[in-house]
Motif scaffolding. Structure first.
Motif, PDB file in Angstrom:
ATOM      1  N   ARG A  25     186.081  67.523 120.706  1.00 40.49           N
ATOM      2  CA  ARG A  25     185.938  68.665 121.608  1.00 40.49           C
ATOM      3  C   ARG A  25     186.191  69.990 120.894  1.00 40.49           C
ATOM      4  O   ARG A  25     185.464  70.962 121.111  1.00 40.49           O
ATOM      5  N   VAL A  26     187.213  70.027 120.064  1.00 45.62           N
ATOM      6  CA  VAL A  26     187.492  71.277 119.357  1.00 45.62           C
ATOM      7  C   VAL A  26     186.402  71.556 118.317  1.00 45.62           C
ATOM      8  O   VAL A  26     186.067  72.713 118.049  1.00 45.62           O
ATOM      9  N   SER A  27     185.829  70.505 117.764  1.00 43.49           N
ATOM     10  CA  SER A  27     184.712  70.665 116.840  1.00 43.49           C
ATOM     11  C   SER A  27     183.510  71.282 117.557  1.00 43.49           C
ATOM     12  O   SER A  27     182.840  72.177 117.037  1.00 43.49           O
ATOM     13  N   MET A  28     183.254  70.816 118.778  1.00 48.84           N
ATOM     14  CA  MET A  28     182.156  71.363 119.570  1.00 48.84           C
ATOM     15  C   MET A  28     182.399  72.835 119.898  1.00 48.84           C
ATOM     16  O   MET A  28     181.483  73.669 119.811  1.00 48.84           O
ATOM     17  N   LEU A  29     183.643  73.165 120.253  1.00 52.13           N
ATOM     18  CA  LEU A  29     183.977  74.551 120.569  1.00 52.13           C
ATOM     19  C   LEU A  29     183.738  75.454 119.367  1.00 52.13           C
ATOM     20  O   LEU A  29     183.151  76.537 119.484  1.00 52.13           O
ATOM     21  N   HIS A  30     184.184  75.005 118.211  1.00 51.12           N
ATOM     22  CA  HIS A  30     183.984  75.780 116.990  1.00 51.12           C
ATOM     23  C   HIS A  30     182.494  75.973 116.695  1.00 51.12           C
ATOM     24  O   HIS A  30     182.047  77.064 116.351  1.00 51.12           O
ATOM     25  N   MET A  31     181.710  74.905 116.870  1.00 47.37           N
ATOM     26  CA  MET A  31     180.281  74.971 116.595  1.00 47.37           C
ATOM     27  C   MET A  31     179.593  75.942 117.546  1.00 47.37           C
ATOM     28  O   MET A  31     178.791  76.794 117.113  1.00 47.37           O
ATOM     29  N   LYS A  32     179.901  75.846 118.838  1.00 48.77           N
ATOM     30  CA  LYS A  32     179.260  76.710 119.830  1.00 48.77           C
ATOM     31  C   LYS A  32     179.619  78.175 119.592  1.00 48.77           C
ATOM     32  O   LYS A  32     178.758  79.061 119.677  1.00 48.77           O
ATOM     33  N   PHE A  33     180.885  78.429 119.309  1.00 43.80           N
ATOM     34  CA  PHE A  33     181.305  79.812 119.072  1.00 43.80           C
ATOM     35  C   PHE A  33     180.655  80.359 117.806  1.00 43.80           C
ATOM     36  O   PHE A  33     180.193  81.507 117.770  1.00 43.80           O
ATOM     37  N   SER A  34     180.594  79.551 116.747  1.00 43.48           N
ATOM     38  CA  SER A  34     179.980  79.975 115.496  1.00 43.48           C
ATOM     39  C   SER A  34     178.502  80.285 115.699  1.00 43.48           C
ATOM     40  O   SER A  34     177.970  81.253 115.140  1.00 43.48           O
ATOM     41  N   GLN A  35     177.825  79.474 116.507  1.00 42.15           N
ATOM     42  CA  GLN A  35     176.413  79.715 116.792  1.00 42.15           C
ATOM     43  C   GLN A  35     176.226  81.057 117.498  1.00 42.15           C
ATOM     44  O   GLN A  35     175.282  81.797 117.198  1.00 42.15           O
ATOM     45  N   LYS A  36     177.117  81.361 118.433  1.00 38.33           N
ATOM     46  CA  LYS A  36     177.044  82.648 119.143  1.00 38.33           C
ATOM     47  C   LYS A  36     177.223  83.806 118.166  1.00 38.33           C
ATOM     48  O   LYS A  36     176.495  84.810 118.215  1.00 38.33           O
ATOM     49  N   MET A  37     178.177  83.684 117.271  1.00 34.03           N
ATOM     50  CA  MET A  37     178.444  84.755 116.327  1.00 34.03           C
ATOM     51  C   MET A  37     177.284  84.938 115.343  1.00 34.03           C
ATOM     52  O   MET A  37     176.915  86.056 114.995  1.00 34.03           O
ATOM     53  N   ARG A  38     176.697  83.817 114.901  1.00 36.93           N
ATOM     54  CA  ARG A  38     175.564  83.915 113.982  1.00 36.93           C
ATOM     55  C   ARG A  38     174.372  84.584 114.666  1.00 36.93           C
ATOM     56  O   ARG A  38     173.630  85.362 114.050  1.00 36.93           O
ATOM     57  N   ALA A  39     174.192  84.294 115.949  1.00 35.56           N
ATOM     58  CA  ALA A  39     173.090  84.892 116.700  1.00 35.56           C
ATOM     59  C   ALA A  39     173.286  86.398 116.822  1.00 35.56           C
ATOM     60  O   ALA A  39     172.337  87.174 116.679  1.00 35.56           O
ATOM     61  N   VAL A  40     174.530  86.815 117.060  1.00 37.50           N
ATOM     62  CA  VAL A  40     174.825  88.244 117.159  1.00 37.50           C
ATOM     63  C   VAL A  40     174.605  88.923 115.814  1.00 37.50           C
ATOM     64  O   VAL A  40     174.020  90.008 115.720  1.00 37.50           O
ATOM     65  N   GLU A  41     175.059  88.278 114.735  1.00 34.56           N
ATOM     66  CA  GLU A  41     174.900  88.855 113.404  1.00 34.56           C
ATOM     67  C   GLU A  41     173.419  88.969 113.011  1.00 34.56           C
ATOM     68  O   GLU A  41     173.020  89.901 112.311  1.00 34.56           O
ATOM     69  N   THR A  42     172.618  88.010 113.471  1.00 35.20           N
ATOM     70  CA  THR A  42     171.191  88.052 113.175  1.00 35.20           C
ATOM     71  C   THR A  42     170.496  89.180 113.941  1.00 35.20           C
ATOM     72  O   THR A  42     169.639  89.888 113.405  1.00 35.20           O
ATOM     73  N   GLU A  43     170.895  89.340 115.209  1.00 35.79           N
ATOM     74  CA  GLU A  43     170.273  90.367 116.042  1.00 35.79           C
ATOM     75  C   GLU A  43     170.734  91.770 115.665  1.00 35.79           C
ATOM     76  O   GLU A  43     169.970  92.732 115.746  1.00 35.79           O
ATOM     77  N   TYR A  44     172.007  91.861 115.254  1.00 32.24           N
ATOM     78  CA  TYR A  44     172.565  93.167 114.874  1.00 32.24           C
ATOM     79  C   TYR A  44     173.127  93.069 113.455  1.00 32.24           C
ATOM     80  O   TYR A  44     174.340  93.041 113.253  1.00 32.24           O
ATOM     81  N   PRO A  45     172.277  93.008 112.449  1.00 37.92           N
ATOM     82  CA  PRO A  45     172.696  92.742 111.057  1.00 37.92           C
ATOM     83  C   PRO A  45     173.581  93.820 110.446  1.00 37.92           C
ATOM     84  O   PRO A  45     174.277  93.546 109.481  1.00 37.92           O
ATOM     85  N   TYR A  46     173.581  95.014 110.995  1.00 39.98           N
ATOM     86  CA  TYR A  46     174.377  96.077 110.396  1.00 39.98           C
ATOM     87  C   TYR A  46     175.696  96.303 111.120  1.00 39.98           C
ATOM     88  O   TYR A  46     176.414  97.250 110.839  1.00 39.98           O
ATOM     89  N   SER A  47     175.997  95.414 112.057  1.00 38.24           N
ATOM     90  CA  SER A  47     177.282  95.510 112.743  1.00 38.24           C
ATOM     91  C   SER A  47     178.386  95.031 111.813  1.00 38.24           C
ATOM     92  O   SER A  47     178.228  94.064 111.070  1.00 38.24           O
ATOM     93  N   ASN A  48     179.504  95.693 111.872  1.00 38.21           N
ATOM     94  CA  ASN A  48     180.640  95.322 111.020  1.00 38.21           C
ATOM     95  C   ASN A  48     181.480  94.268 111.730  1.00 38.21           C
ATOM     96  O   ASN A  48     182.566  94.533 112.217  1.00 38.21           O
ATOM     97  N   LEU A  49     180.949  93.052 111.796  1.00 38.82           N
ATOM     98  CA  LEU A  49     181.627  91.974 112.510  1.00 38.82           C
ATOM     99  C   LEU A  49     182.642  91.286 111.607  1.00 38.82           C
ATOM    100  O   LEU A  49     182.358  90.989 110.453  1.00 38.82           O
ATOM    101  N   LEU A  50     183.807  91.032 112.170  1.00 35.71           N
ATOM    102  CA  LEU A  50     184.873  90.407 111.382  1.00 35.71           C
ATOM    103  C   LEU A  50     184.934  88.921 111.679  1.00 35.71           C
ATOM    104  O   LEU A  50     185.910  88.406 112.210  1.00 35.71           O
ATOM    105  N   PHE A  51     183.885  88.199 111.324  1.00 34.15           N
ATOM    106  CA  PHE A  51     183.854  86.768 111.561  1.00 34.15           C
ATOM    107  C   PHE A  51     183.432  86.039 110.292  1.00 34.15           C
ATOM    108  O   PHE A  51     182.296  85.578 110.174  1.00 34.15           O
ATOM    109  N   PRO A  52     184.298  85.963 109.308  1.00 34.89           N
ATOM    110  CA  PRO A  52     183.950  85.263 108.068  1.00 34.89           C
ATOM    111  C   PRO A  52     183.797  83.775 108.316  1.00 34.89           C
ATOM    112  O   PRO A  52     184.406  83.233 109.246  1.00 34.89           O
ATOM    113  N   PRO A  53     182.983  83.081 107.534  1.00 30.36           N
ATOM    114  CA  PRO A  53     182.825  81.638 107.712  1.00 30.36           C
ATOM    115  C   PRO A  53     184.122  80.905 107.413  1.00 30.36           C
ATOM    116  O   PRO A  53     184.861  81.273 106.512  1.00 30.36           O
TER     117      PRO A  53
END
Length: 215
Positions: A144-172
């Motif tokens: 379950r925690v693995s799924m949560l991490h995957m879903k959240f990471s997917q959301k963050m990657r989608a945001v970074e792709t849509e807004y590539p110049y945003s200074n997001l603090l979400f390192p892998p």
């Protein structure tokens, strides 16, 4: 020797590995294991989890709702306490129970079935802790925690792709959902001295009392 903490309230941090309930005459307290520390808090594990969520800008209920939205999990849901450091935790039972243990999976190197509905966890610092939770239940919570991490990471990657110049603090961060072999469930020896048996809390308590008398 463990550090006894009265105030301030212990705050979960990236070094927190596990929070165990500690039953005393005055009520349930918390035994906290960190990568390089071990301490006792006079507050319950759930209280520490709730105040830590607030410390990182959300309520405990908000974190639970976030998990439900991303994964659909409502029973014993894992939560993300801090999204910046990717600090996750999950309960071993219903969070309101006195015997509920909170696990921080990012520090687990392996875990395995110890029979009699117990699971032994080995953390990255070589510390081993045995808890009264079946291997099947523990493995399900890890999924379950693995799924949560995957879903959240997917959301963050989608945001970074849509807004590539945003200074997001979400390192892998490497966790269960990353493309690696994160958990080894093979049997290992229990001869390591760095071992805590929490599968029978009363026996552990008697052992601690004996050690304190010898000191």
């Amino acid at each position: 020797m463990s550090k006894k903490m009265k105030k301030p309230v212990y705050e979960v941090n990236p070094h927190t590995m596990i929070i165990l309930p500690l039953k005393t005459k005055s009520g349930v307290q918390s035994e906290v294991f960190e990568l390089n520390d071990h301490r006792i808090s006079s507050f319950t594990p759930l209280f520490l989890i709730k105040t830590s969520c607030q410390y990182f800008g959300s309520s405990y209920e908000g974190r639970r709702e976030g998990t439900r939205f991303l994964t659909g999990v409502t029973h014993k849901p894992p939560i993300m306490i801090d999204p910046v450091s990717f600090t996750y935790a999950f309960p071993t039972t219903s969070a309101g129970r006195d015997d509920c243990i909170w696990i921080f999976p990012q520090h687990i190197s392996e875990y395995y079935d110890s029979n009699y509905n117990c699971t032994t966890i080995r953390f990255n610092n070589k510390q081993k802790i045995k808890i009264s939770v079946s291997f099947a239940t523990f493995n399900n919570q890890m999924a379950r925690v693995s799924m949560l991490h995957m879903k959240f990471s997917q959301k963050m990657r989608a945001v970074e792709t849509e807004y590539p110049y945003s200074n997001l603090l979400f390192p892998p961060v490497s966790l269960a959902a990353e493309s690696r072999e994160p958990y080894n469930t093979k049997e290992v020896s229990d001869t390591n001295d760095n071992f805590v048996d929490f599968s029978y809390p009363e026996m552990s308590k008697q052992k601690k009392n004996k050690e304190n008398k010898e000191e």
